[in-house]
Design a protein around this motif. Structure first.
Motif, short mmCIF file in Angstrom:
data_model
loop_
_atom_site.label_atom_id
_atom_site.label_comp_id
_atom_site.label_asym_id
_atom_site.label_seq_id
_atom_site.Cartn_x
_atom_site.Cartn_y
_atom_site.Cartn_z
N CYS A 231 -40.43 -53.73 -45.14
CA CYS A 231 -41.85 -54.00 -45.02
C CYS A 231 -42.32 -54.77 -46.25
CB CYS A 231 -42.65 -52.70 -44.86
SG CYS A 231 -42.67 -51.66 -46.34
N LYS A 232 -43.51 -55.32 -46.18
CA LYS A 232 -44.08 -55.99 -47.34
C LYS A 232 -44.40 -54.94 -48.40
CE LYS A 232 -45.96 -60.15 -45.20
NZ LYS A 232 -45.02 -61.00 -45.98
N ILE A 233 -44.31 -55.33 -49.66
CA ILE A 233 -44.52 -54.39 -50.76
C ILE A 233 -45.84 -53.65 -50.62
CG2 ILE A 233 -44.83 -54.20 -53.26
CD1 ILE A 233 -41.99 -54.82 -52.51
N GLU A 234 -46.91 -54.35 -50.25
CA GLU A 234 -48.22 -53.74 -50.16
C GLU A 234 -48.24 -52.57 -49.16
OE1 GLU A 234 -52.06 -52.76 -50.85
OE2 GLU A 234 -50.78 -54.10 -52.02
N GLU A 235 -47.39 -52.65 -48.14
CA GLU A 235 -47.36 -51.60 -47.12
C GLU A 235 -46.69 -50.32 -47.62
OE1 GLU A 235 -45.72 -53.05 -43.46
OE2 GLU A 235 -46.83 -54.93 -43.60
N LEU A 236 -46.12 -50.37 -48.82
CA LEU A 236 -45.48 -49.17 -49.39
C LEU A 236 -46.50 -48.26 -50.06
CD1 LEU A 236 -42.20 -50.60 -50.98
CD2 LEU A 236 -42.37 -49.09 -49.00
N ARG A 237 -47.74 -48.66 -50.07
CA ARG A 237 -48.77 -47.83 -50.70
C ARG A 237 -48.81 -46.47 -50.01
NH1 ARG A 237 -52.56 -49.10 -54.16
NH2 ARG A 237 -52.27 -51.35 -53.79
N PRO B 247 -47.74 -49.73 -55.33
CA PRO B 247 -46.62 -50.00 -54.43
C PRO B 247 -45.53 -50.88 -55.05
CG PRO B 247 -48.61 -51.09 -53.67
CD PRO B 247 -49.03 -50.13 -54.74
N LEU B 248 -45.91 -51.84 -55.88
CA LEU B 248 -44.89 -52.69 -56.52
C LEU B 248 -44.08 -51.89 -57.53
CD1 LEU B 248 -43.62 -55.47 -56.81
CD2 LEU B 248 -45.35 -56.01 -58.55
N ASP B 249 -44.77 -51.03 -58.29
CA ASP B 249 -44.06 -50.16 -59.24
C ASP B 249 -43.11 -49.21 -58.50
OD1 ASP B 249 -45.40 -51.33 -61.34
OD2 ASP B 249 -46.91 -49.74 -61.49
N PHE B 250 -43.61 -48.66 -57.38
CA PHE B 250 -42.78 -47.76 -56.58
C PHE B 250 -41.54 -48.49 -56.06
CE2 PHE B 250 -41.83 -46.39 -52.14
CZ PHE B 250 -41.21 -45.19 -52.45
N ALA B 251 -41.73 -49.71 -55.53
CA ALA B 251 -40.61 -50.47 -54.98
C ALA B 251 -39.56 -50.76 -56.05
CB ALA B 251 -41.11 -51.77 -54.36
N ASP C 95 -41.34 -60.64 -51.86
CA ASP C 95 -42.38 -59.64 -51.64
C ASP C 95 -42.10 -58.72 -50.45
OD1 ASP C 95 -44.81 -58.50 -52.55
OD2 ASP C 95 -45.89 -59.44 -50.89
N VAL C 96 -40.81 -58.65 -50.04
CA VAL C 96 -40.42 -57.75 -48.95
C VAL C 96 -39.42 -56.72 -49.48
CG1 VAL C 96 -39.26 -57.55 -46.71
CG2 VAL C 96 -40.85 -59.44 -47.14
N PHE C 97 -39.71 -55.46 -49.25
CA PHE C 97 -38.82 -54.36 -49.63
C PHE C 97 -37.89 -54.05 -48.47
CE2 PHE C 97 -38.05 -49.77 -49.19
CZ PHE C 97 -37.40 -49.48 -50.39
N THR C 98 -36.59 -53.97 -48.75
CA THR C 98 -35.60 -53.63 -47.72
C THR C 98 -34.70 -52.51 -48.23
OG1 THR C 98 -35.57 -55.90 -46.87
CG2 THR C 98 -33.70 -54.50 -46.29
#
Length: 446
Positions: A241-247, A254-258, A325-328
């Motif tokens: 998903c996109k990084i922002e969706e990891l919130r 979310p970026l720090d989490f990723a 900007d996509v987390f996999t």
């Protein structure tokens, strides 16, 4: 006191239990009562369980739980999980709920090839052996023609038989390396039967051949057996998903989490001490589904850990990345599973578990099991990189502690509420339990 016993397997079930109680139980009556407490009241069903293994004295139950909301390749699955460890089912369910809102899980079978080998010792001329093998190879397929007939009707069977020279590793050691397709069956008995037939045909043909001297004909078939290392029977599961969706509600950007999540996987990939625990978490999810569906979790474990060390160093089975900007997050793992044969048609709960999964094919089961492993890994890493693993784990472990303390239903309800927003420790639970007990005792009229 433990002692030896002759003819134990010939004793009746009652006689076995009586012997066990006499030599191993401090309180004979209590021990026997506990064993019988877990017998099934349905005599026919209990007899079925008794015949699964030898010297059966009782049943050892594991909880069977359900993890719903798994969106896999666009289809919802409810996954049965047989496991005793606290928090595993809850963690899998939470991960499923998280990813269903972000496109769900993607899973793909990369191969279904199984492996078996005939191991033998040959001290003669290797060139003669190679020439002989090229001549005899078709006869080895012919020797198994009747054995493979039904499997061939399902587009399975033996796909290749090759000669492997392993003399650099062990003097005079060679293999007949055989590959198989077994369709919806795990295929262990089929593979082993084929291998033993191939071994007999190979030895017979070699001893009948004019290529070899009498001394060279003295080969030794050491063993014929399938391998649980099946690197070409592999499945891939992934989420992205996109990084922002990891919130999330974990109070982390979310970026720090990723980035922290990816770093945690990188650590598991280069540090064996972490990798073992990391992969154990993956296997929490995988083993639970493998058990529930009547498959061999020990074979799956052995093959998975061998695959984790395939390049000579034990590494993470999962991978994580951030690209554009996509987390996999993904997992590749060998899984030799079956949905027919073995316990799948005998064990009532196994049959029910497969029904819950809507009677998947072996390939679909591979995808489901790999997804459960990835979900479990995601849930664990999410906790580790945010609030820590103990907060969630100990909440699930709370009931185990309270049961150990003999808590009443009313006390359990109190403690569940009391520790709802607190980090639980064994020490704190015991202290609070004793304080509550003293308070209750003080209110009892003297």
């Amino acid at each position: 006191m433990a002692t030896s016993v002759n003819g134990f397997s010939k004793l009746t079930k009652q006689e076995k239990i009586a012997w066990l109680a006499s030599h191993h139980f401090k309180n004979k009556e209590t021990g026997i009562e506990i064993l019988k407490q877990y017998w099934n009241s349905d005599i026919k069903l209990q007899r079925l369980h008794d015949e699964f293994i030898e010297n059966t004295i009782s049943n050892f139950y594991l909880p069977l739980g359900i993890a719903p909301n798994f969106l896999i390749n666009g289809k919802y699955r409810t996954i049965p999980m047989a496991i005793e460890e606290s928090s595993v089912v809850a963690a899998a369910g939470n991960a499923a709920k998280f990813w269903q809102k972000r496109g769900g899980f993607k899973a793909e079978v990369l191969g279904t090839e199984k492996v078996g080998q005939v191991h033998f010792i040959y001290a003669g001329d290797v060139d003669k052996l190679r020439e002989f093998f090229s001549q005899v190879q078709p006869k080895l397929f012919d020797a198994t023609f009747e054995l493979t007939e039904n499997m061939r009707k399902r587009n399975g069977g033996i796909t290749a038989i090759t000669l492997r020279d392993k003399t650099e590793d062990l003097q005079h050691y060679y293999q007949l390396h055989c590959t198989f397709e077994t369709r919806d069956a795990m295929g262990a008995n089929f593979i082993n039967s084929c291998l033993e037939t191939i071994a007999k045909a190979f030895e017979f043909e070699l001893k009948s051949s004019d290529l070899f001297t009498p001394r060279e004909k003295d080969i030794q078939i050491v063993m014929s057996i399938l391998s649980n290392y099946v690197p070409n029977c592999k499945v891939r599961a992934s989420v992205s998903c996109k990084i922002e969706e990891l919130r999330t509600d974990k109070n982390m950007d979310p970026l720090d989490f990723a980035h922290k999540f990816v770093r945690a996987v990188e650590i598991a990939n280069i540090e064996p001490h972490r990798a073992v625990t990391h992969n154990k978490g993956i296997m929490n999810g995988i083993d639970a589904v493998v058990l529930a569906t009547g498959n061999d979790f020990r074979a799956i474990e052995a093959g998975a850990h061998a695959y984790a060390a395939k390049d000579g160093r034990y590494r993470s089975l999962s991978q994580a990345s951030i690209v554009d900007d996509v987390f996999t997050f993904s997992l590749e793992i060998p899984l030799a599973l079956g949905t027919v044969g073995g316990l799948t048609s005998l064990h009532p709960l196994v049959k029910l578990s497969l029904e819950i999964l809507e009677h998947p094919s072996a390939e679909e089961l591979m995808e489901i099991v790999a997804t459960a492993g990835l979900a479990q890994n995601f849930a664990a890493l999410r906790s580790l990189t945010t609030e820590g693993i103990q907060k969630g784990h100990m909440k699930m472990h709370l009931l185990n502690i309270l049961n150990h303390l003999g808590a009443t239903p009313k006390q359990k309800a109190y403690f569940t509420s009391h520790f709802k927003n607190k980090t639980i420790s064994h020490k704190e639970v015991i202290a609070e339990f004793n304080a509550l007990k003293e308070k209750d005792d003080a209110q009892v009229p003297k």
